[in-house]
Design an enzyme around this catalytic site. Structure first.
Site, short mmCIF file in Angstrom:
data_model
loop_
_atom_site.label_atom_id
_atom_site.label_comp_id
_atom_site.label_asym_id
_atom_site.label_seq_id
_atom_site.Cartn_x
_atom_site.Cartn_y
_atom_site.Cartn_z
N TRP A 186 0.87 -1.18 0.00
CA TRP A 186 0.00 0.00 0.00
C TRP A 186 0.89 1.22 0.00
CZ3 TRP A 186 -0.35 3.98 3.73
CH2 TRP A 186 -1.27 4.97 3.39
N GLU A 227 -3.03 -2.83 -2.66
CA GLU A 227 -4.19 -2.30 -1.91
C GLU A 227 -4.65 -0.92 -2.39
OE1 GLU A 227 -3.42 -1.86 2.28
OE2 GLU A 227 -5.51 -1.37 2.74
N LYS A 229 -7.31 2.49 -2.59
CA LYS A 229 -7.98 3.37 -1.62
C LYS A 229 -8.69 4.48 -2.38
CE LYS A 229 -6.82 5.65 2.76
NZ LYS A 229 -5.81 5.78 3.82
N ASP A 260 -9.75 -3.27 1.41
CA ASP A 260 -9.82 -2.73 2.77
C ASP A 260 -11.23 -2.18 3.00
OD1 ASP A 260 -9.73 -0.74 4.93
OD2 ASP A 260 -7.56 -1.07 4.94
N HIS A 263 -11.88 1.63 2.80
CA HIS A 263 -11.32 2.38 1.67
C HIS A 263 -12.30 2.76 0.58
CE1 HIS A 263 -6.77 1.47 2.35
NE2 HIS A 263 -7.37 1.99 3.40
N HIS A 287 -8.47 -6.46 4.20
CA HIS A 287 -8.14 -5.69 5.39
C HIS A 287 -9.47 -5.36 6.04
CE1 HIS A 287 -3.82 -3.99 4.73
NE2 HIS A 287 -3.85 -5.29 4.94
N ASP A 295 -12.61 8.50 8.94
CA ASP A 295 -11.57 7.57 9.39
C ASP A 295 -11.87 6.18 8.88
OD1 ASP A 295 -9.28 6.69 10.96
OD2 ASP A 295 -10.80 5.56 12.04
N ASP A 297 -10.27 3.41 9.96
CA ASP A 297 -9.59 2.40 10.78
C ASP A 297 -10.09 2.27 12.21
OD1 ASP A 297 -7.40 1.62 8.81
OD2 ASP A 297 -7.12 3.78 8.91
N ASP A 327 -7.12 -4.54 9.89
CA ASP A 327 -6.37 -3.29 9.74
C ASP A 327 -7.13 -2.14 10.39
OD1 ASP A 327 -4.80 -1.19 9.03
OD2 ASP A 327 -5.33 -1.20 6.90
#
Ligand code: RNT
Ligand code: ZN
Length: 419
Positions: A186, A227, A229, A260, A263, A287, A295, A297, A327
């Site tokens: 990433w 990865e 995003k 992810d 993302h 992920h 955010d 995460d 993640d």
């Protein structure tokens, strides 16, 4: 085993058997699905290079809960605590800047498997598989926001070398442990505001990736993932490695795509992407994370998004084609608890998926969408909790909230002494 847990389990088993669900089968499959815990929850994505770098690449860990791991030994101790509270045998996902450099300044383009020797022997001792990631952020050569797509060839070459070495380290993990490593790339590359040229950085990124993957590495030892995003903090207007970029790259170059969960657009679920992309590639990496507003995460909770992800894996028999990694990073709560909560939730979601009543699919196949909806809703209150408790107990990990007392004890006796 406590007799209440056994009693509840046997009632639940009966209830499930009545609707054609084989609980024992579910309990045989669940332990064969490893979850890769992300080491970076333990120290707020700090790493152990000790050159005073600060977190970059748009990654932000907020909160200041005491007790973050300051050394590799502390991080390993915290991880051991978390693994002891999670049923089954799992994996650890390491980032390159978690190497052990013995106080020396080893730049990213000079890392070697030897810098991970202690991680390898620890993984062996604990029977864990290892996954890996080049660290293309928190570094002066990433300060302008561009790494593998940097307009400056010297900077691109630096990151290419870092990623090449990362694959070699992944292969060394695979070899030493006899368990295939997934090495995921990433990069944070992108722009805060509207670019005049979206194409050149993407052409550079594709070329850099080609250079990184030039060397053949046995897929038994190491698998490569990339990865995408949608946006990041500081790359709101443009991310070089977008979804379409990496989807095309992964399909054409036979790489794993890493999806992810944080993302994409807020209502865009990665669950629906799984069976889409698996039509065109043999394997993917996940992920698993939780986006909240900007955010990407937050700690994984047992919400509809997570249940849908687990269901798509299990209902389609994709257990061997989807590598599951976590993640997220939350510095505002106990970090061992953050790992434990997220991983237990991932497993719980998989278990619920494994206990899905077969009549739901049958109703759909018969065109009876009324029954499908009715059964999907009824399934939401089936007694999976009793099966989960039984599973935890049979794997010798705490049942229900009892793991929390152990984390509190650890906080008091170990973590609180760290400041
Ligand atoms: C960032 C990506 C990436 C990182 C880790 C630390 O948006 O999700 O996977 O979180 O590499
Ligand atoms: Zn990620």
């Amino acid at each position: 085993m406590s007799s209440n847990i056994e009693k509840s389990f046997s009632l639940a088993k009966e209830r499930y058997a009545g609707i054609g669900v084989d609980v024992e089968r579910a309990l045989k499959i669940l332990p064969t699905i490893p979850i890769s815990l992300h080491c970076w929850q333990g120290d707020d994505v700090g790493g152990f290079e000790n050159f005073g770098g600060t977190l970059g690449g748009g990654l932000v860990a907020t909160g200041n809960h005491p007790g973050k791991a300051r050394t590799p030994d502390e991080l390993r101790a915290d991880l051991e605590k978390a693994y002891s509270l999670i049923p089954g045998k799992h994996r650890l996902n390491l980032h390159a800047f978690y190497g052990e450099f013995g106080g020396e300044k080893v730049d990213r383009d000079a890392i070697e498997p030897k810098h991970f020797a202690s991680w390898i022997s620890w993984a062996k001792k604990n029977d864990l598989g290892l996954d890996f990631n080049p660290t293309c952020f928190s570094h002066p050569k990433a300060a302008d926001g561009f790494t593998l797509s940097n307009a400056d060839k010297a900077i691109r070459d630096f990151w290419i070398e870092h990623c090449r070495r990362s694959r070699d380290i992944g292969a060394a993990f695979g070899k030493a442990l006899g368990k295939t490593c997934v090495t995921n790339i990433w990069v944070p590359d992108g722009m805060k505001d509207t670019p005049a040229d979206r194409n050149s950085p993407r052409a550079c990124l594709a070329e850099s990736l080609n250079a990184i993957f030039k060397k053949q590495i046995s897929p038994k030892l190491n698998l490569d993932a990339v990865e995408p995003k949608l946006f990041g903090i500081g790359s709101e207007s443009f991310v070089v490695g977008s979804h379409e970029f990496y989807l095309g790259y992964a399909i054409s170059r036979k790489k794993l795509l890493c999806l992810d969960a944080g993302h994409y657009h807020p209502t865009e679920s990665i669950a629906d992407k799984i069976s889409s992309v698996l039509q065109f590639m043999p394997k993917i990496l996940l992920h698993v994370s939780r986006g909240v507003r900007w955010d990407s995460d937050h700690v994984v909770i047992l919400n509809d998004d997570l249940l849908a992800i687990a269901r798509e894996i299990v209902a389609n028999g994709f257990e061997k084609r989807v590598h599951i990694g976590l993640d997220y990073f939350d510095a505002s709560i106990n970090r061992v608890a953050a790992w434990t909560i997220g991983t237990r939730n991932m497993l719980r979601a998989l278990l619920i998926a494994l206990l899905e009543p077969p009549q739901i699919k049958i109703a759909e196949a018969n065109g009876d969408f009324t029954s499908r909806l009715a059964l999907q809703e009824e399934a939401k209150t089936l007694p999976f909790g009793a099966v989960w408790d039984f599973y935890c107990e049979s794997k010798n990990v705490p049942v229900g909230e009892h793991w929390l007392a152990e984390v509190k004890r650890y906080e008091k006796t170990v973590l609180s002494k760290r400041n």
